[in-house]
Design a protein around this motif. Structure first.
Motif, short mmCIF file in Angstrom:
data_model
loop_
_atom_site.label_atom_id
_atom_site.label_comp_id
_atom_site.label_asym_id
_atom_site.label_seq_id
_atom_site.Cartn_x
_atom_site.Cartn_y
_atom_site.Cartn_z
N TYR A 22 68.15 15.92 24.78
CA TYR A 22 68.49 17.06 25.95
C TYR A 22 68.46 18.39 25.34
O TYR A 22 68.92 19.25 26.21
N ARG A 23 68.19 18.63 24.01
CA ARG A 23 68.49 20.24 23.66
C ARG A 23 67.47 21.34 24.26
O ARG A 23 68.13 22.42 24.25
N ASP A 24 66.23 20.73 24.61
CA ASP A 24 65.49 21.84 25.23
C ASP A 24 65.92 22.20 26.57
O ASP A 24 65.75 23.57 26.88
N ARG A 25 66.28 21.34 27.34
CA ARG A 25 66.74 21.90 28.82
C ARG A 25 65.49 22.51 29.71
O ARG A 25 65.97 23.64 30.44
N GLY A 26 64.56 22.18 29.53
CA GLY A 26 63.41 22.76 30.06
C GLY A 26 62.65 23.80 29.27
O GLY A 26 61.36 24.10 29.71
N ARG A 27 63.13 24.25 28.27
CA ARG A 27 62.47 25.23 27.36
C ARG A 27 61.44 24.50 26.58
O ARG A 27 61.53 23.41 26.05
N PRO A 28 60.29 25.06 26.29
CA PRO A 28 59.27 24.42 25.38
C PRO A 28 59.53 24.07 24.10
O PRO A 28 60.53 24.67 23.57
N SER A 29 59.15 22.95 23.73
CA SER A 29 59.21 22.44 22.40
C SER A 29 57.86 22.54 21.78
O SER A 29 57.10 22.74 22.34
N GLY A 113 64.15 3.51 48.99
CA GLY A 113 63.51 5.05 49.01
C GLY A 113 64.35 6.10 48.23
O GLY A 113 63.70 7.29 48.13
N GLY A 114 65.18 5.77 47.43
CA GLY A 114 66.14 6.53 46.76
C GLY A 114 65.59 6.63 45.26
O GLY A 114 64.67 5.75 44.76
N LEU A 115 66.28 7.53 44.49
CA LEU A 115 65.70 7.70 43.20
C LEU A 115 66.48 6.55 42.52
O LEU A 115 67.39 5.92 42.74
N SER A 116 65.60 6.09 41.44
CA SER A 116 66.15 4.78 40.73
C SER A 116 67.17 5.26 39.85
O SER A 116 67.19 6.25 39.33
N PRO A 117 68.08 4.34 39.53
CA PRO A 117 69.10 4.58 38.65
C PRO A 117 68.46 4.64 36.88
O PRO A 117 69.40 5.31 36.43
N HIS A 118 67.44 4.50 36.93
CA HIS A 118 66.73 4.57 35.66
C HIS A 118 66.37 6.06 35.29
O HIS A 118 66.06 6.42 34.09
N THR A 119 66.16 6.77 36.24
CA THR A 119 65.36 8.10 36.19
C THR A 119 66.36 9.17 35.64
O THR A 119 67.40 9.27 35.74
N THR A 120 65.66 10.24 35.23
CA THR A 120 66.14 11.47 34.89
C THR A 120 65.48 12.67 35.84
O THR A 120 64.59 12.50 36.54
N THR A 121 66.21 13.82 35.78
CA THR A 121 65.89 15.05 36.64
C THR A 121 65.71 16.20 35.76
O THR A 121 66.52 16.28 34.74
N SER A 122 65.57 17.62 36.40
CA SER A 122 65.79 18.70 35.86
C SER A 122 67.07 19.42 36.79
O SER A 122 66.81 20.62 36.49
N ALA A 123 67.92 18.82 37.48
CA ALA A 123 68.61 19.47 38.17
C ALA A 123 69.60 20.51 37.50
O ALA A 123 69.84 21.53 38.40
N THR A 124 70.04 20.20 36.34
CA THR A 124 70.82 21.54 35.76
C THR A 124 69.89 22.46 34.78
O THR A 124 70.70 23.21 34.14
N TRP A 125 68.71 22.21 34.96
CA TRP A 125 67.95 23.51 34.09
C TRP A 125 67.90 24.79 34.81
O TRP A 125 68.36 24.93 35.85
N ASP A 126 67.80 25.53 33.96
CA ASP A 126 67.63 27.08 34.45
C ASP A 126 66.50 27.23 35.38
O ASP A 126 65.42 26.41 34.92
N ARG A 127 66.55 27.84 36.36
CA ARG A 127 65.47 27.82 37.53
C ARG A 127 63.96 28.48 36.81
O ARG A 127 63.24 28.61 37.68
N TRP A 129 62.57 27.47 34.60
CA TRP A 129 61.72 26.45 33.70
C TRP A 129 61.29 25.44 35.00
O TRP A 129 61.45 25.49 36.03
N PRO A 130 60.15 24.67 34.53
CA PRO A 130 59.75 23.80 35.46
C PRO A 130 60.59 23.01 36.32
O PRO A 130 61.49 22.30 35.58
N LEU A 131 60.17 22.43 37.54
CA LEU A 131 60.97 21.61 38.28
C LEU A 131 60.46 20.35 37.82
O LEU A 131 59.12 19.93 38.34
N LYS A 132 61.17 19.41 37.56
CA LYS A 132 60.49 18.04 36.88
C LYS A 132 61.48 17.04 37.64
O LYS A 132 62.61 17.22 37.52
N PRO A 133 61.01 15.70 37.72
CA PRO A 133 59.67 15.24 37.60
C PRO A 133 58.66 15.81 38.70
O PRO A 133 59.39 16.15 39.83
N ASP A 134 57.55 15.99 38.48
CA ASP A 134 56.53 16.37 39.53
C ASP A 134 56.38 15.15 40.59
O ASP A 134 56.30 15.61 41.85
#
Length: 215
Positions: A22-29, A113-127, A129-134
């Motif tokens: 989680y260290r990148d938080r949307g920034r390129p690695s 129809g909801g998001l799976s409990p397994h999934t991750t999001t980019s909800a707290t990334w700085d705006r 950076w890209p909005l993910k998942p696509d």
């Protein structure tokens, strides 16, 4: 290697391998930048772009499942899923029927129809950076009772076993399963429309996606 062996064959690349620091938080690695470079064929001046379908990465298991929906904002897309030029796939679910006789005291965590409990999001990334998942596809659900959450086979996806002489079928779930479904969809589109560029295939998948009521 596949490009060297079959230079004239249409190819797409998919990977469910991710890093969850989680260290990148949307920034390129270095990893996501390499995916971007290969996808755009930077070294070849864009002559041979590639389609990459990446898993978004999975949530932190029972801890995250217990905190659903809040965990969707704290379990972040894994490296290299922040790659701008890749198709990053998260998990949704329509699996809400538990068929096991010994698990009828469980209830599915996510609504159909909801998001799976397994999934991750980019909800707290700085705006910036890209909005993910696509996109999101079926990744299964989790059951929960008074003692806590648990994986249940009827809330997973059916697949073939990797050792068919031992057994024919097995179950799969999470963003690995969802990204596999997306790779299949992309391959079907590429086979049907062989003249389309990888960017166009990616755009067709993303722009045909729809929000469900649960989302």
């Amino acid at each position: 290697r596949p490009e060297i062996r079959a230079p004239n064959r249409q190819l797409l690349f998919t990977s469910a391998v991710t890093a969850s620091d989680y260290r990148d938080r949307g920034r390129p690695s270095s990893w996501s930048s390499t995916v971007d470079r290969l996808a755009a064929d930077y070294d070849g001046a864009g002559a041979f772009p590639r389609l990459f379908v990446l898993s978004a990465g999975n949530s932190d298991g029972p801890v995250a499942w217990s905190a659903y929906h809040a965990s969707l904002s704290t379990n972040l897309i894994h490296d290299p899923g922040q790659a701008w030029n890749a198709l990053t796939v998260g998990a949704s679910t329509e699996k809400v029927v538990i068929t096991e006789a010994d698990a009828q005291h469980y209830q599915p965590i996510a609504k159909s129809g909801g998001l799976s409990p397994h999934t991750t999001t980019s909800a707290t990334w700085d705006r910036s950076w890209p909005l993910k998942p696509d996109v999101v596809l079926e990744g299964g659900n989790i059951g929960k009772n008074a003692l806590g959450p648990s994986g249940i086979s009827s809330l997973d996806l059916l697949t073939t076993h990797h050792r068919p002489l031992e057994r024919l079928f097995w179950t799969t779930n999470a963003t690995s399963a969802a990204s596999a479904l997306c790779a299949r969809m992309a391959a079907q589109l590429m086979a049907t429309y062989p003249a389309l560029r990888p960017e166009t295939i990616r755009a067709l998948i993303v722009h045909s996606a729809e929000w469900t009521q649960a989302m």
